[in-house]
Design a protein around this motif. Structure first.
Motif, PDB file in Angstrom:
ATOM      1  N   UNK A   9      33.154  63.600 -30.727  1.00  0.00           N
ATOM      2  CA  UNK A   9      34.556  63.445 -31.202  1.00  0.00           C
ATOM      3  C   UNK A   9      34.880  62.306 -31.924  1.00  0.00           C
ATOM      4  N   UNK A  10      34.482  60.905 -31.407  1.00  0.00           N
ATOM      5  CA  UNK A  10      34.585  59.633 -32.166  1.00  0.00           C
ATOM      6  C   UNK A  10      34.037  59.464 -33.471  1.00  0.00           C
ATOM      7  N   UNK A  11      32.862  60.248 -33.461  1.00  0.00           N
ATOM      8  CA  UNK A  11      31.962  60.229 -34.859  1.00  0.00           C
ATOM      9  C   UNK A  11      32.838  61.085 -35.880  1.00  0.00           C
ATOM     10  N   UNK A  12      33.313  62.285 -35.179  1.00  0.00           N
ATOM     11  CA  UNK A  12      33.902  63.180 -36.097  1.00  0.00           C
ATOM     12  C   UNK A  12      35.171  62.377 -36.778  1.00  0.00           C
ATOM     13  N   UNK A  13      35.997  61.556 -35.717  1.00  0.00           N
ATOM     14  CA  UNK A  13      37.357  60.893 -36.307  1.00  0.00           C
ATOM     15  C   UNK A  13      36.724  59.768 -37.460  1.00  0.00           C
ATOM     16  N   UNK A  14      35.944  59.094 -37.178  1.00  0.00           N
ATOM     17  CA  UNK A  14      35.109  57.921 -37.939  1.00  0.00           C
ATOM     18  C   UNK A  14      34.899  58.578 -39.232  1.00  0.00           C
ATOM     19  N   UNK A  15      34.192  59.728 -39.272  1.00  0.00           N
ATOM     20  CA  UNK A  15      33.740  60.484 -40.651  1.00  0.00           C
ATOM     21  C   UNK A  15      35.094  60.916 -41.329  1.00  0.00           C
ATOM     22  N   UNK A  16      35.929  61.470 -40.696  1.00  0.00           N
ATOM     23  CA  UNK A  16      37.473  61.919 -41.421  1.00  0.00           C
ATOM     24  C   UNK A  16      37.977  60.585 -41.932  1.00  0.00           C
ATOM     25  N   UNK A  17      38.025  59.512 -41.067  1.00  0.00           N
ATOM     26  CA  UNK A  17      38.511  58.244 -41.556  1.00  0.00           C
ATOM     27  C   UNK A  17      38.023  57.758 -42.784  1.00  0.00           C
ATOM     28  N   UNK A  18      36.646  57.532 -42.840  1.00  0.00           N
ATOM     29  CA  UNK A  18      36.102  56.928 -43.812  1.00  0.00           C
ATOM     30  C   UNK A  18      36.181  57.833 -45.342  1.00  0.00           C
ATOM     31  N   UNK A  19      36.220  59.129 -45.054  1.00  0.00           N
ATOM     32  CA  UNK A  19      36.462  60.044 -46.123  1.00  0.00           C
ATOM     33  C   UNK A  19      37.689  59.983 -46.683  1.00  0.00           C
ATOM     34  N   UNK A  20      38.747  59.486 -46.008  1.00  0.00           N
ATOM     35  CA  UNK A  20      40.091  59.382 -46.597  1.00  0.00           C
ATOM     36  C   UNK A  20      40.495  57.834 -46.981  1.00  0.00           C
ATOM     37  N   UNK A  21      40.047  56.752 -46.126  1.00  0.00           N
ATOM     38  CA  UNK A  21      40.356  55.454 -46.466  1.00  0.00           C
ATOM     39  C   UNK A  21      39.730  54.953 -47.863  1.00  0.00           C
TER      40      UNK A  21
END
Length: 760
Positions: A9-21
């Motif tokens: 789940x944390x990996x998913x959050x990180x990927x979502x963060x990096x794709x938007x930031x």
């Protein structure tokens, strides 16, 4: 979640963060909502403010990870501290009434719950009274913690990971053994599987016997003859599951209880598919044989197919021509029977194409000389049922005398009940309203109990073309068609219904059928003109009286006199309820309709039993073996509960009068749009609703004594509690969407509960 799931789940959050930031690796509030799919403005802003430790107005990946790790791996106290900070909007270290109101309003919006402002203040007040131990008008962290410890279920929700409100995509399910290969499936479907095995075996026997008689001519002829013999059987057997009157009587016999009669519609569809497949194979084999003969110089292929020949088979050698016509009709029937046609606003195509079964049978008499032998008994019964049904329904010309337009486009019809009309709880009828469509008949469950002598109730949801036209018809200003009719007048003079209001509901009371009848009776007794047959003045005065009463009815409620016809009643699997020991009734949305009739009848019989033996703990008689009934009603939103609130309130009151504190009938209500108990945002709302319900002995959402549960049922827990009660053999009866039926059926098989689905 497990440690591995947390890491994923944390990996998913990180990927979502990096794709938007951006390049600065910071995200704003709007980007935060998009990244973690948080929609509710209040909670998104509060979470964002708590995650933004440095107050920069943006969140870095480090700040996000730090906060989420606390929610994932922190103790219950850590998570409760986070919840407290969400509620403490001004950061003062305590939660006051204004902050409680703000948070509760946000919870109600996200749960799609509508309550009066006074009710909202009541929830805030009861929450403050319970948690504010020192009486200073605010709640500290220690006070909130002490209050929540008194509700273990709410504290348990805080130990659930943050994924309960920040949800990643659902993980792909790993392949499992097919459901049909499990031991549960074979055990719980042994009756259907045995019947299906017998059906397949009989068709194989017919095929082999017919093929062996022609194997000397050619292989194609043997295949065609084998399929033809199977078609003789199946083209008649397809009508057997539609012998509704015969099957209704058969349900009451030991033979009927052993047969899977609840799957008659599925069997009809299965046989229809078998007929089409056999017809294609039969036609293909004959065409292949004709091609072989043409190659051998016995004539052109077109002559075999399009011209009658003395050796062509059938009546006058017309078998090829009638066979092609039959093939066209069968393809049309199957094509227009698909769900996209029937439920896509084109019911007329399904209806009229299905009437071509008359031409199919007629052509079969010309095509297959021996078909009449197969047709004689089942076909004769089918024709007899059609003739009797048409004669009875047309002779039973009735009137819709009252209409209620309920939330979510549900039409409640009140129809005259003929004295000769007898039915069982859960039965259904076919309804025809010439004013809507002269030739269309549609099946609907009867929602009134058989013990209600003067009227029949139907609750019809607008889901298709006809039902939508019905709802729109009664929305018109002048659908009453009030004309003098002695039969209608005498019927109204007989109606005496005790009105039942629902003053406890937050959204106002639902109009009662009894209210209109009482108003009309009072008006007549207070000087309304009486009439005699054949007097024009009396007819005019009566219509004036009806219009005067209609003017005083509630919104969406009207008296009328619309001609209609009914065909039935016909039985359903729910007739087995009264022979069950522990019945679980599950209705989803308008799926409550058949259970409305059943619940009323159950409580009537229960009251009769208690009166005959007041001191008996276990009551059993020849009409009802029930020892326990659990009724589960699942609705999407608050408005849908208004359809049958009066009925449920009356059932609760009856049980309390007969057996205070009794649990013969238990209601379980679920509202799927509401935030579940495992949602961290819902803790305050659910605590307030629990406290208010305990204080007032009334649910704030429905006004019933039964507490409405948020979210979807946990079927493992619900059915597990049923199994633990050990009240006897459990039968589960379901009426609702096919998707939910599959889920419930799978859980029933785990507990070896027998599952019945309403299907007609």
């Amino acid at each position: 979640m497990s440690t591995a799931e947390d890491a994923a789940w944390l990996r998913w959050v990180t990927e979502r963060f990096q794709s938007i930031a951006g390049q600065d690796e910071e995200i704003s509030l709007e980007e935060f909502k998009a990244a973690l799919q948080v929609q509710e403005t209040f909670f998104a802003e509060r979470f964002f403010a708590l995650f933004d430790v440095d107050g920069s107005g943006t969140i870095s990946l480090g700040e996000l990870h730090s906060a989420l790790r606390l929610l994932l791996h922190g103790t219950a106290a850590d998570k409760l501290r986070f919840l407290f900070q969400v509620y403490d909007v001004d950061g003062s270290g305590s939660i006051d009434v204004a902050e409680l109101l703000l948070v509760l309003q946000a919870c109600l919006r996200e749960s799609k719950i509508s309550l009066p402002p006074q009710r909202l203040h009541d929830m805030a007040r009861v929450l403050l009274e319970a948690a504010d131990k020192d009486g200073n008008g605010s709640i500290t962290f220690q006070e909130l913690q002490q209050q929540l410890e008194a509700f273990p279920g709410l504290m348990e929700s805080l130990t659930i990971s943050a994924a309960s409100w920040l949800k990643p995509p659902a993980p792909t399910r790993q392949s499992q053994r097919p459901h049909c290969l499990t031991s549960w499936y074979w055990h719980n479907h042994r009756g259907q599987l045995a019947f299906l095995g017998g059906y397949i075996s009989f068709n194989l026997l017919l095929f082999i016997l017919a093929a062996l008689q022609h194997v000397g001519r050619s292989g194609w002829v043997a295949v065609a003859r084998g399929c033809g013999q199977c078609l003789n059987f199946n083209c008649v057997f397809i009508a057997v599951p539609m012998l509704r009157r015969c099957l209704t009587r058969l349900r009451a016999t030991p033979t009927g209880r052993a047969l899977p009669l609840e799957h008659c519609v599925a069997l009809h569809q299965l046989v229809g598919s078998a007929v089409l497949a056999l017809a294609v194979l039969h036609t293909g084999a004959h065409v292949a044989n004709f091609g072989r003969l043409a190659c051998n110089g016995h004539g052109a292929l077109s002559e075999f197919l399009l011209m009658a020949r003395p050796d062509g088979g059938g009546l006058g050698g017309t078998a090829p021509q009638t066979g092609l016509a039959l093939q066209v009709l069968l393809f049309a029937m199957v094509a227009f029977s698909s769900p996209c046609v029937r439920r896509g606003g084109h019911f007329e195509l399904f209806y009229w194409s299905h009437l071509s079964y008359i031409f199919v049978w007629a052509l079969l008499f010309f095509h297959a000389p021996n078909f009449w032998k197969w047709f004689l008994v089942p076909g004769g019964l089918f024709v007899l049922e059609k003739v009797v049904g048409t004669a009875v329904s047309r002779a039973m010309g009735l009137r819709i005398v009252e209409v209620h337009l309920l939330p979510s486009q549900v039409t409640h019809l009140v129809i005259q009940r003929p004295r000769s009309f007898h039915y069982e709880p859960g039965d259904y009828i076919y309804l025809n309203i010439p004013a809507i469509a002269a030739y269309e008949w549609h099946p609907f469950s009867i929602s009134s109990a058989p013990e209600q002598q003067d009227t029949i109730w139907l609750h019809i949801r607008s889901l298709g073309q006809w039902t939508t036209r019905l709802y729109e018809f009664f929305r018109q200003p002048e659908p009453l068609q009030l004309h003098g009719n002695l039969e209608r007048k005498s019927w109204w003079q007989r109606v005496q219904v005790t009105p039942c209001t629902n003053s406890g509901t937050s959204g106002g009371s639902v109009p009662s059928t009894g209210d209109a009848a009482i108003e009309l009776t009072s008006y007549r007794h207070s000087g309304a003109p009486t009439t005699t047959q054949g007097t024009e003045d009396g007819d005019r005065d009566w219509d004036t009286s009806l219009q005067a009463v209609s003017a005083g009815l509630g919104e969406g409620q009207q008296l009328c006199s619309i001609k209609c016809y009914i065909d039935g009643p016909y039985g359903t699997p729910t007739r087995r309820i009264f022979t069950s020991e522990h019945a679980v009734l599950i209705g989803a949305g308008i799926g409550i309709t058949p259970f409305a009739s059943i619940l009323q009848s159950i409580m009537y019989r229960y009251r009769q039993r208690k009166q005959s033996c007041p001191g008996c703990e276990t009551l059993r008689d020849e009409d009802m073996a029930l020892r326990k009934v659990d009724f589960i009603w699942i609705n999407r939103d608050q408005q849908h509960f208004e359809w049958f609130l009066e009925l449920l309130a009356a059932l609760e009151l009856q049980q309390e009068e007969q057996e205070p504190g009794g649990r013969f009938l238990e209601l379980h209500l679920y509202m799927t749009s509401a935030l579940g108990r495992s949602d961290v945002k819902a803790v305050g709302l659910q605590l307030a609703l629990d406290l208010l319900a305990a204080k007032e002995q009334k649910d704030s959402i429905t006004g019933l004594r039964t507490r409405t549960q948020p979210g979807h049922p946990d079927w493992s827990q619900v059915l597990g509690r049923v199994a633990e009660e050990r009240k006897g053999k459990v039968n589960v009866f379901f009426c609702g969407s096919p998707a939910l039926a599959k889920v419930v059926r799978a859980h029933c098989e785990r507990f070896s509960f027998r599952f019945f689905k309403e299907n007609f």
